[in-house]
Enzyme design. Structure first.
Site, PDB file in Angstrom:
ATOM      1  N   TYR A  53      72.327  43.017  37.951  1.00 55.60           N
ATOM      2  CA  TYR A  53      72.846  41.646  37.862  1.00 55.60           C
ATOM      3  C   TYR A  53      73.835  41.563  36.708  1.00 55.60           C
ATOM      4  O   TYR A  53      73.646  42.222  35.692  1.00 55.60           O
ATOM      5  CB  TYR A  53      71.775  40.627  37.489  1.00 55.60           C
ATOM      6  CG  TYR A  53      70.510  40.586  38.267  1.00 55.60           C
ATOM      7  CD1 TYR A  53      70.320  39.615  39.249  1.00 55.60           C
ATOM      8  CD2 TYR A  53      69.464  41.456  37.991  1.00 55.60           C
ATOM      9  CE1 TYR A  53      69.128  39.531  39.939  1.00 55.60           C
ATOM     10  CE2 TYR A  53      68.272  41.376  38.678  1.00 55.60           C
ATOM     11  CZ  TYR A  53      68.109  40.413  39.652  1.00 55.60           C
ATOM     12  OH  TYR A  53      66.930  40.321  40.328  1.00 55.60           O
ATOM     13  N   ASN A  95      66.246  36.336  34.206  1.00 60.62           N
ATOM     14  CA  ASN A  95      65.851  35.386  35.254  1.00 60.62           C
ATOM     15  C   ASN A  95      65.423  34.098  34.559  1.00 60.62           C
ATOM     16  O   ASN A  95      64.756  34.133  33.528  1.00 60.62           O
ATOM     17  CB  ASN A  95      64.697  35.963  36.074  1.00 60.62           C
ATOM     18  CG  ASN A  95      64.939  37.414  36.466  1.00 60.62           C
ATOM     19  OD1 ASN A  95      65.194  38.244  35.602  1.00 60.62           O
ATOM     20  ND2 ASN A  95      64.873  37.718  37.716  1.00 60.62           N
ATOM     21  N   HIS A 106      69.386  31.901  41.240  1.00 59.26           N
ATOM     22  CA  HIS A 106      69.200  31.475  39.847  1.00 59.26           C
ATOM     23  C   HIS A 106      70.214  30.379  39.514  1.00 59.26           C
ATOM     24  O   HIS A 106      70.825  30.386  38.447  1.00 59.26           O
ATOM     25  CB  HIS A 106      69.397  32.666  38.906  1.00 59.26           C
ATOM     26  CG  HIS A 106      68.367  33.744  39.078  1.00 59.26           C
ATOM     27  ND1 HIS A 106      68.526  35.020  38.592  1.00 59.26           N
ATOM     28  CD2 HIS A 106      67.162  33.725  39.682  1.00 59.26           C
ATOM     29  CE1 HIS A 106      67.455  35.746  38.894  1.00 59.26           C
ATOM     30  NE2 HIS A 106      66.608  34.983  39.551  1.00 59.26           N
TER      31      HIS A 106
HETATM   32  N1  6FA Z   1      63.300  32.879  38.235  1.00 59.89           N
HETATM   33  C1  6FA Z   1      62.712  33.645  37.295  1.00 59.89           C
HETATM   34  O1  6FA Z   1      62.754  33.331  36.114  1.00 59.89           O
HETATM   35  N2  6FA Z   1      62.071  34.815  37.662  1.00 59.89           N
HETATM   36  C2  6FA Z   1      62.039  35.259  38.946  1.00 59.89           C
HETATM   37  O2  6FA Z   1      61.444  36.312  39.231  1.00 59.89           O
HETATM   38  C3  6FA Z   1      62.674  34.476  39.931  1.00 59.89           C
HETATM   39  N3  6FA Z   1      62.665  34.858  41.235  1.00 59.89           N
HETATM   40  C4  6FA Z   1      63.108  33.975  42.177  1.00 59.89           C
HETATM   41  C5  6FA Z   1      62.921  34.281  43.540  1.00 59.89           C
HETATM   42  O3  6FA Z   1      62.403  35.466  43.849  1.00 59.89           O
HETATM   43  C6  6FA Z   1      63.268  33.352  44.536  1.00 59.89           C
HETATM   44  C7  6FA Z   1      63.079  33.718  45.966  1.00 59.89           C
HETATM   45  C8  6FA Z   1      63.793  32.089  44.155  1.00 59.89           C
HETATM   46  C9  6FA Z   1      64.140  31.055  45.188  1.00 59.89           C
HETATM   47  C10 6FA Z   1      63.995  31.787  42.817  1.00 59.89           C
HETATM   48  C11 6FA Z   1      63.655  32.711  41.823  1.00 59.89           C
HETATM   49  N4  6FA Z   1      63.795  32.415  40.485  1.00 59.89           N
HETATM   50  C12 6FA Z   1      63.264  33.245  39.531  1.00 59.89           C
HETATM   51  C13 6FA Z   1      64.450  31.167  40.044  1.00 59.89           C
HETATM   52  C14 6FA Z   1      63.463  30.092  39.593  1.00 59.89           C
HETATM   53  O4  6FA Z   1      62.336  30.033  40.433  1.00 59.89           O
HETATM   54  C15 6FA Z   1      64.197  28.754  39.581  1.00 59.89           C
HETATM   55  O5  6FA Z   1      65.298  28.868  38.712  1.00 59.89           O
HETATM   56  C16 6FA Z   1      63.310  27.607  39.119  1.00 59.89           C
HETATM   57  O6  6FA Z   1      62.193  27.460  39.955  1.00 59.89           O
HETATM   58  C17 6FA Z   1      64.094  26.303  39.092  1.00 59.89           C
HETATM   59  O7  6FA Z   1      63.299  25.313  38.479  1.00 59.89           O
HETATM   60  P1  6FA Z   1      63.614  23.782  38.707  1.00 59.89           P
HETATM   61  O8  6FA Z   1      62.675  23.006  37.886  1.00 59.89           O
HETATM   62  O9  6FA Z   1      65.063  23.570  38.547  1.00 59.89           O
HETATM   63  O10 6FA Z   1      63.356  23.520  40.278  1.00 59.89           O
HETATM   64  P2  6FA Z   1      62.231  24.002  41.273  1.00 59.89           P
HETATM   65  O11 6FA Z   1      62.946  24.484  42.482  1.00 59.89           O
HETATM   66  O12 6FA Z   1      61.265  24.904  40.619  1.00 59.89           O
HETATM   67  O13 6FA Z   1      61.439  22.657  41.621  1.00 59.89           O
HETATM   68  C18 6FA Z   1      61.994  21.593  42.325  1.00 59.89           C
HETATM   69  C19 6FA Z   1      60.865  20.814  42.968  1.00 59.89           C
HETATM   70  O14 6FA Z   1      61.352  19.577  43.447  1.00 59.89           O
HETATM   71  C20 6FA Z   1      60.258  21.533  44.175  1.00 59.89           C
HETATM   72  O15 6FA Z   1      58.863  21.539  44.061  1.00 59.89           O
HETATM   73  C21 6FA Z   1      60.726  20.702  45.363  1.00 59.89           C
HETATM   74  O16 6FA Z   1      59.833  20.710  46.451  1.00 59.89           O
HETATM   75  C22 6FA Z   1      60.840  19.327  44.737  1.00 59.89           C
HETATM   76  N5  6FA Z   1      61.810  18.436  45.399  1.00 59.89           N
HETATM   77  C23 6FA Z   1      63.075  18.740  45.763  1.00 59.89           C
HETATM   78  N6  6FA Z   1      63.677  17.682  46.315  1.00 59.89           N
HETATM   79  C24 6FA Z   1      62.772  16.681  46.312  1.00 59.89           C
HETATM   80  C25 6FA Z   1      62.818  15.335  46.783  1.00 59.89           C
HETATM   81  N7  6FA Z   1      63.925  14.837  47.353  1.00 59.89           N
HETATM   82  N8  6FA Z   1      61.707  14.571  46.659  1.00 59.89           N
HETATM   83  C26 6FA Z   1      60.585  15.082  46.086  1.00 59.89           C
HETATM   84  N9  6FA Z   1      60.491  16.350  45.628  1.00 59.89           N
HETATM   85  C27 6FA Z   1      61.575  17.137  45.734  1.00 59.89           C
END
Ligand code: 6FA
Length: 577
Positions: free
Chosen positions: A431, A554, A511
């Protein structure tokens, strides 16, 4: 993204439809009904940022409602999506780290957001519930002014230390303290040490990221996925002033000019017409992830005019869009970045490719499955990554960029006409991390599906030149490691040709940061230095979107530290509830 097996989207199941119906405006009510009430803080999204904000706000007595569009995930949260071999246990797909790679080959992957074209988790815990678990404490340089942070955010140590106190990392997640499936570590040691790399416990020296390597570190506890769900959410949940409600889809915030007056949901148990009320001076925090938060802002009349025009042309969403005179033009979705990543596939006779994790869900190696079920030890106590390394490079523009490597047994695809031994494959993902200058744009289409509009990878040719240089350096050392063979690209393809023809969609690391960038100028940023949306009194963002530039590793550790600090800043602001 930490995985190589992604094969694309699959048809929705009934559960999927449940999770996304809010987009079409259907009403979902859940069994446990919450009394109609008003809140000091409504937080939208129970992912990395949202859970931490909810815990810290409820800790100081605020009345907090945390809304999540998805449902339970880990066993601790009443999730029940278990592998056949773990049936009847409390150990779901999201608890068992070794099932991580199976997320990409599942015939019914209901846990990915179905209305976003890139990977995002739509269940309790968001990305933290299904990511690769790699967990890096942020570096001082991650928060530097040079890395896009406004002044005042540099002294992150207090907040990063608060995160570490709640959730220390581990680089030996098995409960017996042993490391398993470690062959790639020995190979990488032979490859990297002659190139001047130093072995260290990576999170013991977060600021050392040049010519270093070590065992991969995770946010796991007791051999299980942990993250904010197993830590911050647990302390919030016991407080009477905290309410969590799942399967609630938030479409927009209702506002009267610069004042949010309510949160529009599809759940009528939360208030008349599904609108959640705020206490006097109440505040709303969007924590719905880079794509989710942007979409809510657009539907609330906040963002670039082309995105708001799409909402206006969408019959269902247009009804709730504020009048054009109240639209706020901010660069939501602009300035996004994501790590460009390029995979190399090798073989080495010492390596056990673990059948590329293909059988872990239905037909695991029996001894490994039994060992894990007994006491959460063994191969299944870790996700797939085994080794990480970093090296700094000076770009021709004078900017230092870092290359990160992540190494795991197995390979999702191999592109060679040469014979090779599939049981000895391993993958190195390279990366470009901190210092990336390329930016893209994310947004929605007319159906409100979230998607990249301009891909962020390699927009700046210097980003590409630097990663290419890093890959060539790695490859130049292969001859020093007996029996190490590069199979993708193979010896019929040059590294230049391989990188030049790399499918941009495969460069996605998931990310995403920067969609609601923090800053001091509303022409280039969406939130101010207190994480408050410019032009709004009581609307804030706490998630990956506010991070202005990619950190060294990450991003979840960085997001956690940012969430701690942003919550403290919001609490310190005058005029709150
Ligand atoms: N980050 C790391 O640090 N290490 C890793 O190993 C890593 N791997 C991955 C990975 O393998 C995948 C497949 C993905 C998709 C991401 C990875 N990441 C990794 C990145 C990391 O998980 C993200 O950067 C991190 O989760 C982002 O955190 P946020 O707080 O910005 O957002 P989330 O996606 O965690 O949470 C958003 C929440 O809002 C979700 O639960 C969703 O369901 C909810 N939501 C969305 N829209 C909504 C709505 N309209 N109403 C209500 N809820 C909603």
């Amino acid at each position: 993204m930490e995985g190589g097996l992604y094969k694309g989207f699959f048809p929705c199941s009934i559960v999927n439809v449940m999770l996304i119906t809010g987009v079409q405006g259907s009403v979902i009510t859940t069994a446990s009904s919450v009394p109609t009430s008003a809140y000091d803080y409504v937080i939208v999204g129970a992912g990395v940022g949202g859970i931490i904000a909810a815990d810290r706000l409820s800790e100081v007595g605020k009345k907090v409602l945390l809304l999540e569009r998805g449902g339970p995930s880990t066993g601790e949260t009443s999730g029940d999506y278990n592998a056949p071999w773990a049936a009847g246990t409390n150990l779901t797909k999201f608890d068992i780290p070794g099932l991580y790679e199976s997320e990409f080959s599942d015939p019914d992957p209901w846990y990915w957001c179905q209305d976003i074209t890139v990977k995002a988790g739509c269940l309790l815990g968001g990305g933290a519930t299904l990511n690769g678990g790699l967990y890096w404490y942020p570096t001082d340089a991650d928060f530097s002014v040079e890395n896009g942070w406004p002044s005042g955010w540099q002294d992150h140590a207090q907040y990063t230390n608060a995160v570490i106190a709640r959730l220390p990392s581990t680089d030996h997640p098995s409960t017996d303290g042993q490391r398993y499936l470690e062959q790639t570590f020995g190979v990488m040691q032979q490859l990297l040490e002659p190139q001047g790399y130093r072995h260290l416990t990576i999170n013991d020296e977060p600021n050392s990221k040049d010519h270093v390597y070590g065992h991969s570190a995770f946010d796991f506890i007791d051999g299980k996925r942990a993250g904010p769900v197993a830590t911050y959410l647990q302390t919030a949940e016991v407080r009477p002033n905290f309410t969590y409600k799942d399967f609630v889809y938030v479409s927009s915030v209702m506002r009267n000019g610069s004042q949010v007056t309510g949160v529009r949901t599809n759940d009528t148990s939360l208030g008349a017409g599904g609108v959640v009320s705020l206490n006097p001076n109440g505040r709303v925090i969007l924590s719905s992830g880079s794509y989710g938060t942007s979409r809510i802002l657009f539907q609330s009349g906040i963002g670039p005019s082309d995105m708001l025009a799409l909402v206006k042309n969408n019959t269902e969403a247009a009804v709730h869009l504020p009048p054009q005179s109240q639209w706020i033009n901010l660069p939501v979705g602009m300035n996004v970045s994501d790590n460009p990543s390029i995979k190399l596939v090798f073989t080495h006779p010492s390596v056990d490719s673990y059948e590329n994790w293909a059988d872990v869900w239905t037909d695991p190696r029996p001894a490994d499955a039994a060992q894990y079920l007994k006491n959460q030890s063994g191969v299944f106590a870790s996700s797939s990554a085994r080794v990480n390394f970093w090296r700094a490079y000076a770009g021709s523009d004078g900017i230092t960029r870092f290359m990160q490597g992540t190494v795991r047994p197995g390979a999702g695809s191999v592109n060679t006409t040469n014979p090779y031994n599939a049981s000895q494959l391993f993958t190195m993902t390279t990366y470009l991390s901190q210092g990336v200058t390329s930016r893209g744009r994310l947004g929605i289409n007319g159906s409100l599906t979230g998607m990249p509009l301009v891909n962020p990878w390699f927009q700046d040719p210097i980003d590409k030149a630097v990663l290419l240089e890093g890959i060539k350096d790695i490859v130049s050392g292969i001859a020093t490691v007996p029996n190490l063979t590069l199979v993708t690209p193979d010896n019929h393809t040059t590294i230049d040709a391989y990188v030049n023809s790399y499918n941009p969609a495969s460069m996605n690391s998931n990310h995403w940061v920067g969609a609601a960038k923090i800053g001091t100028d509303p022409t280039t940023a969406v939130v101010d230095t207190d994480a408050r949306v410019f032009g709004m009194n009581n609307l804030f963002v706490i998630d990956a979107s506010i991070i202005p530039a990619l950190p060294m590793g990450n991003p979840q550790g960085m997001i956690m530290s940012v969430a701690e600090r942003a919550t403290a800043k919001i609490l310190a602001l005058a005029g709150g509830p």
